[in-house]
Each structure stands twice: as C-alpha cells, then as structure tokens.
Motif scaffolding. Structure first.
Motif, PDB file in Angstrom:
ATOM      1  N   VAL A   1       5.518  12.240  -0.309  1.00  0.00           N
ATOM      2  CA  VAL A   1       5.529  10.774  -0.265  1.00  0.00           C
ATOM      3  C   VAL A   1       4.738  10.201  -1.435  1.00  0.00           C
ATOM      4  O   VAL A   1       5.070   9.151  -1.966  1.00  0.00           O
ATOM      5  CB  VAL A   1       4.963  10.271   1.086  1.00  0.00           C
ATOM      6  CG1 VAL A   1       4.693   8.789   1.070  1.00  0.00           C
ATOM      7  CG2 VAL A   1       5.904  10.629   2.220  1.00  0.00           C
ATOM      8  N   SER A   2       3.709  10.899  -1.862  1.00  0.00           N
ATOM      9  CA  SER A   2       2.896  10.442  -2.988  1.00  0.00           C
ATOM     10  C   SER A   2       3.479  10.873  -4.324  1.00  0.00           C
ATOM     11  O   SER A   2       3.383  10.147  -5.315  1.00  0.00           O
ATOM     12  CB  SER A   2       1.476  11.007  -2.863  1.00  0.00           C
ATOM     13  OG  SER A   2       0.904  10.622  -1.647  1.00  0.00           O
ATOM     14  N   PHE A   3       4.056  12.049  -4.372  1.00  0.00           N
ATOM     15  CA  PHE A   3       4.498  12.638  -5.633  1.00  0.00           C
ATOM     16  C   PHE A   3       5.780  11.999  -6.168  1.00  0.00           C
ATOM     17  O   PHE A   3       5.839  11.618  -7.342  1.00  0.00           O
ATOM     18  CB  PHE A   3       4.713  14.144  -5.427  1.00  0.00           C
ATOM     19  CG  PHE A   3       4.759  14.937  -6.697  1.00  0.00           C
ATOM     20  CD1 PHE A   3       3.590  15.386  -7.279  1.00  0.00           C
ATOM     21  CD2 PHE A   3       5.967  15.238  -7.308  1.00  0.00           C
ATOM     22  CE1 PHE A   3       3.612  16.124  -8.443  1.00  0.00           C
ATOM     23  CE2 PHE A   3       6.003  15.973  -8.478  1.00  0.00           C
ATOM     24  CZ  PHE A   3       4.825  16.415  -9.045  1.00  0.00           C
ATOM     25  N   ILE A   4       6.788  11.880  -5.341  1.00  0.00           N
ATOM     26  CA  ILE A   4       8.099  11.409  -5.795  1.00  0.00           C
ATOM     27  C   ILE A   4       8.045   9.980  -6.362  1.00  0.00           C
ATOM     28  O   ILE A   4       8.603   9.735  -7.431  1.00  0.00           O
ATOM     29  CB  ILE A   4       9.155  11.545  -4.681  1.00  0.00           C
ATOM     30  CG1 ILE A   4       9.318  13.017  -4.266  1.00  0.00           C
ATOM     31  CG2 ILE A   4      10.490  10.938  -5.090  1.00  0.00           C
ATOM     32  CD1 ILE A   4       9.759  13.959  -5.378  1.00  0.00           C
ATOM     33  N   PRO A   5       7.390   9.015  -5.705  1.00  0.00           N
ATOM     34  CA  PRO A   5       7.322   7.678  -6.326  1.00  0.00           C
ATOM     35  C   PRO A   5       6.601   7.680  -7.672  1.00  0.00           C
ATOM     36  O   PRO A   5       6.983   6.940  -8.580  1.00  0.00           O
ATOM     37  CB  PRO A   5       6.554   6.839  -5.302  1.00  0.00           C
ATOM     38  CG  PRO A   5       6.755   7.530  -4.008  1.00  0.00           C
ATOM     39  CD  PRO A   5       6.840   8.995  -4.344  1.00  0.00           C
ATOM     40  N   GLY A   6       5.572   8.520  -7.821  1.00  0.00           N
ATOM     41  CA  GLY A   6       4.886   8.616  -9.114  1.00  0.00           C
ATOM     42  C   GLY A   6       5.799   9.139 -10.199  1.00  0.00           C
ATOM     43  O   GLY A   6       5.822   8.624 -11.326  1.00  0.00           O
ATOM     44  N   ILE A   7       6.585  10.155  -9.875  1.00  0.00           N
ATOM     45  CA  ILE A   7       7.543  10.713 -10.828  1.00  0.00           C
ATOM     46  C   ILE A   7       8.562   9.638 -11.222  1.00  0.00           C
ATOM     47  O   ILE A   7       8.877   9.458 -12.410  1.00  0.00           O
ATOM     48  CB  ILE A   7       8.269  11.931 -10.213  1.00  0.00           C
ATOM     49  CG1 ILE A   7       7.283  13.062  -9.937  1.00  0.00           C
ATOM     50  CG2 ILE A   7       9.416  12.406 -11.098  1.00  0.00           C
ATOM     51  CD1 ILE A   7       6.705  13.728 -11.141  1.00  0.00           C
ATOM     52  N   ALA A   8       9.085   8.930 -10.226  1.00  0.00           N
ATOM     53  CA  ALA A   8      10.089   7.886 -10.505  1.00  0.00           C
ATOM     54  C   ALA A   8       9.498   6.764 -11.357  1.00  0.00           C
ATOM     55  O   ALA A   8      10.133   6.302 -12.310  1.00  0.00           O
ATOM     56  CB  ALA A   8      10.627   7.326  -9.188  1.00  0.00           C
TER      57      ALA A   8
ATOM     58  N   GLN B   1      -4.082   8.728   6.146  1.00  0.00           N
ATOM     59  CA  GLN B   1      -3.816  10.037   5.552  1.00  0.00           C
ATOM     60  C   GLN B   1      -3.097   9.903   4.212  1.00  0.00           C
ATOM     61  O   GLN B   1      -3.409  10.624   3.269  1.00  0.00           O
ATOM     62  CB  GLN B   1      -2.953  10.888   6.486  1.00  0.00           C
ATOM     63  CG  GLN B   1      -3.703  11.460   7.648  1.00  0.00           C
ATOM     64  CD  GLN B   1      -2.840  12.457   8.404  1.00  0.00           C
ATOM     65  OE1 GLN B   1      -1.637  12.284   8.527  1.00  0.00           O
ATOM     66  NE2 GLN B   1      -3.473  13.496   8.896  1.00  0.00           N
ATOM     67  N   VAL B   2      -2.140   8.995   4.135  1.00  0.00           N
ATOM     68  CA  VAL B   2      -1.283   8.899   2.956  1.00  0.00           C
ATOM     69  C   VAL B   2      -1.966   8.163   1.801  1.00  0.00           C
ATOM     70  O   VAL B   2      -1.901   8.612   0.648  1.00  0.00           O
ATOM     71  CB  VAL B   2       0.058   8.227   3.319  1.00  0.00           C
ATOM     72  CG1 VAL B   2       0.873   7.920   2.080  1.00  0.00           C
ATOM     73  CG2 VAL B   2       0.850   9.102   4.276  1.00  0.00           C
ATOM     74  N   VAL B   3      -2.614   7.057   2.067  1.00  0.00           N
ATOM     75  CA  VAL B   3      -3.150   6.210   0.998  1.00  0.00           C
ATOM     76  C   VAL B   3      -4.177   6.927   0.112  1.00  0.00           C
ATOM     77  O   VAL B   3      -4.049   6.890  -1.116  1.00  0.00           O
ATOM     78  CB  VAL B   3      -3.690   4.871   1.559  1.00  0.00           C
ATOM     79  CG1 VAL B   3      -4.475   4.109   0.506  1.00  0.00           C
ATOM     80  CG2 VAL B   3      -2.534   4.033   2.083  1.00  0.00           C
ATOM     81  N   PRO B   4      -5.192   7.601   0.664  1.00  0.00           N
ATOM     82  CA  PRO B   4      -6.134   8.291  -0.247  1.00  0.00           C
ATOM     83  C   PRO B   4      -5.451   9.354  -1.116  1.00  0.00           C
ATOM     84  O   PRO B   4      -5.749   9.471  -2.300  1.00  0.00           O
ATOM     85  CB  PRO B   4      -7.155   8.938   0.698  1.00  0.00           C
ATOM     86  CG  PRO B   4      -7.059   8.165   1.960  1.00  0.00           C
ATOM     87  CD  PRO B   4      -5.630   7.712   2.061  1.00  0.00           C
ATOM     88  N   SER B   5      -4.530  10.106  -0.526  1.00  0.00           N
ATOM     89  CA  SER B   5      -3.812  11.123  -1.306  1.00  0.00           C
ATOM     90  C   SER B   5      -2.962  10.476  -2.388  1.00  0.00           C
ATOM     91  O   SER B   5      -2.912  10.953  -3.522  1.00  0.00           O
ATOM     92  CB  SER B   5      -2.915  11.953  -0.381  1.00  0.00           C
ATOM     93  OG  SER B   5      -3.690  12.585   0.601  1.00  0.00           O
ATOM     94  N   ALA B   6      -2.283   9.400  -2.039  1.00  0.00           N
ATOM     95  CA  ALA B   6      -1.439   8.701  -3.011  1.00  0.00           C
ATOM     96  C   ALA B   6      -2.272   8.148  -4.158  1.00  0.00           C
ATOM     97  O   ALA B   6      -1.857   8.200  -5.319  1.00  0.00           O
ATOM     98  CB  ALA B   6      -0.655   7.585  -2.322  1.00  0.00           C
TER      99      ALA B   6
END
Length: 170
Positions: A4-11, A77-82
């Motif tokens: 969820v964090s990786f793919i939007p960054g790549i895009a 969980q998601v926001v700090p990792s993102a």
C-alpha cells in the motif's frame, strides 16, 4: 502495509519523472541525482527502521480493542510506514523512466531500448528480491542490508553524475 505504501510511491515517481522529461532536461544528471537521493533517503532514517514496528504496536495498544477502532488501528499501521517509504519509493519510481530516457537517443530505437531497460529492470527486481530475501537479510540483517542497498544506489548515482557533462553554451 508495504505494498500500500510502495506502489503509490512508484506511480508518483514515474509520473513526476515523465512530467520533468517533457521539457529538455539532462536525464543522465536527473537519474544520477535520483540514485543519490534514494541512498540518502534510506540512510537518513536508518536508525528508525527497527523501532517502527514497536512504535506502531505501542500506538495500537492505546486503542480499545473493538470493531469501532479497527479502522483507526489500520491507519496507525499504514501511515508511519508510508511516511518512511514515501521519498525512497517516489525516487525509485522516477528512476525507471529516467533510465529509459538515458538509453534512447533516436526515435528508431525507442521500442527496443525501452524494452531492454524494462527487461533488465524486471530481471533485476526478481533477482534482487530473491538474493535479498534468502541471502542478504539472513546474513546481514535489516540494517546492513539497507546500508548495502544505499551504498549501491549512491555509488551508481555518483558514477552517473561523473559521466554527465553539462551542456556548454556555444
């Protein structure tokens, strides 16, 4: 969480690189800066990586354990990792279009060269995942594996920047 964090960054990185390359720019210099940026964005927060799961767990323990707080728990969980992954994944996403542009100097070789870059990228991704997961992480641990990746990206960036020759006014 990672996907969820990786793919939007790549895009996002790919879109930004595509936008930057619409105007005449030196793709080699941008690619070099991108690789140095990847290295720095891994090195600077390096000491936080091992602490992040514990911080996320601690934040989750503050919540009541019921269905009403589950959405907030997932967000915690998601926001700090993102946030930790935002800069490196955006730069990684920008690297492929920049590498493609560096390899294309004529329109008649566009398809073949971009195809070669994408093939090399795919092969490198698969081999890198296997070697990292089965060799480097068990052997070096998370911190040293990330450090090795940062050294490789930074070294590549420096080599690219050394190869870059700024345009001179004639």
């Amino acid at each position: 969480t990672m996907v969820v964090s990786f793919i939007p960054g790549i895009a996002l990185g790919s879109a930004l690189a595509g936008r930057m390359l619409r105007r005449p720019r030196n793709a080699l210099a941008l690619f070099g800066l991108c690789e140095v940026g990847i290295a720095l964005s891994i090195l600077l927060p390096l000491h936080w990586y091992e602490r992040l799961p514990f911080a996320v767990h601690r934040m989750g323990s503050w919540l009541a354990h019921d269905a009403g707080t589950y959405g907030l728990y997932l967000t915690l969980q998601v926001v700090p990792s993102a946030l930790v992954m935002a800069v490196p994944t955006t730069l990684i996403g920008a690297a492929l279009p920049l590498a493609s542009r560096v390899c294309v100097d004529r329109l008649d070789v566009l398809g073949r060269r971009v195809g070669s870059v994408f093939s090399a990228n795919t092969l490198g991704t698969v081999l890198g995942a296997v070697v990292t997961g089965f060799v480097l992480l068990p052997w070096l641990g998370i911190e040293r594996t990330l450090l090795l990746g940062a050294i490789v990206s930074g070294g590549l960036g420096i080599l690219l920047l050394r190869a870059w020759r700024p345009a001179t006014a004639s």
